[in-house]
Design a protein around this motif. Structure first.
Motif, PDB file in Angstrom:
ATOM      1  N   LEU A  21      31.789  22.580 -25.703  1.00  0.00           N
ATOM      2  CA  LEU A  21      31.510  22.234 -24.308  1.00  0.00           C
ATOM      3  C   LEU A  21      32.522  22.923 -23.401  1.00  0.00           C
ATOM      4  N   THR A  22      32.377  24.230 -23.236  1.00  0.00           N
ATOM      5  CA  THR A  22      33.342  24.975 -22.430  1.00  0.00           C
ATOM      6  C   THR A  22      33.141  24.752 -20.937  1.00  0.00           C
ATOM      7  N   ASN A  23      31.953  24.367 -20.524  1.00  0.00           N
ATOM      8  CA  ASN A  23      31.673  24.074 -19.119  1.00  0.00           C
ATOM      9  C   ASN A  23      31.809  22.569 -18.930  1.00  0.00           C
ATOM     10  N   THR A  24      32.853  22.148 -18.263  1.00  0.00           N
ATOM     11  CA  THR A  24      33.073  20.708 -18.093  1.00  0.00           C
ATOM     12  C   THR A  24      32.758  20.254 -16.673  1.00  0.00           C
ATOM     13  N   PHE A  65      35.167  18.370 -28.855  1.00  0.00           N
ATOM     14  CA  PHE A  65      34.055  19.237 -28.462  1.00  0.00           C
ATOM     15  C   PHE A  65      34.470  20.361 -27.519  1.00  0.00           C
ATOM     16  N   ASP A  66      35.770  20.539 -27.284  1.00  0.00           N
ATOM     17  CA  ASP A  66      36.227  21.515 -26.290  1.00  0.00           C
ATOM     18  C   ASP A  66      35.734  22.936 -26.561  1.00  0.00           C
ATOM     19  N   ASP A  67      35.657  23.325 -27.826  1.00  0.00           N
ATOM     20  CA  ASP A  67      35.195  24.682 -28.123  1.00  0.00           C
ATOM     21  C   ASP A  67      33.688  24.829 -27.943  1.00  0.00           C
ATOM     22  N   LEU A  99      35.133  12.957 -27.863  1.00  0.00           N
ATOM     23  CA  LEU A  99      35.024  13.669 -26.590  1.00  0.00           C
ATOM     24  C   LEU A  99      36.347  13.607 -25.833  1.00  0.00           C
ATOM     25  N   LYS A 100      36.952  12.417 -25.789  1.00  0.00           N
ATOM     26  CA  LYS A 100      38.219  12.227 -25.077  1.00  0.00           C
ATOM     27  C   LYS A 100      39.346  13.041 -25.709  1.00  0.00           C
ATOM     28  N   ASP A 101      39.345  13.128 -27.037  1.00  0.00           N
ATOM     29  CA  ASP A 101      40.420  13.831 -27.745  1.00  0.00           C
ATOM     30  C   ASP A 101      40.210  15.341 -27.813  1.00  0.00           C
ATOM     31  N   GLY A 102      39.149  15.848 -27.192  1.00  0.00           N
ATOM     32  CA  GLY A 102      38.938  17.284 -27.145  1.00  0.00           C
ATOM     33  C   GLY A 102      38.228  17.875 -28.341  1.00  0.00           C
TER      34      GLY A 102
END
Length: 106
Positions: free
Chosen positions: A20-23, A16-18, A11-14
């Motif tokens: 979890l677009t709503n942070t 899931f960024d694609d 999670l910290k390293d991104g």
């Protein structure tokens, strides 16, 4: 307790960024080891499902922890069956990649 650490690191390293677009929310990952014991799974499930703290309806504690909205695990079918049964009235989904008992698919 390596799985919670790995999930937090991803999670910290991104990782899931694609997805979890709503942070605008907080994601908290906590671990619990049932050691494949159904009785321990039931004992650990209750505070996770109710949350802890001084809020009415939660298990009393000086530490405030929000109720979970999903459970990943357990590794063993027997513990997963108990966790799923206890979680069902709270409408909390339980998924496991390693519990293989066919009764879990009902």
């Amino acid at each position: 307790q390596g799985l919670p650490y790995a999930a937090k690191l991803a999670l910290k390293d991104g990782f899931f960024d694609d997805i979890l677009t709503n942070t605008s929310f907080d994601l908290h990952i906590q671990g619990a080891n049932t050691i494949c014991t159904p009785t321990l799974a039931a004992k650990l499930a209750v505070p996770m499902l109710l949350g802890t703290g001084t809020v009415p309806g939660r298990m009393y504690s000086t530490e405030t922890v929000e109720p979970v909205i999903g459970i990943a695990g357990c590794q063993c079918s027997s513990s997963t069956m108990v966790m799923a049964t206890v979680s069902n009235p709270y409408k909390v989904p339980v998924i496991s990649g390693s519990a293989t008992d066919l009764a879990l698919s009902d």
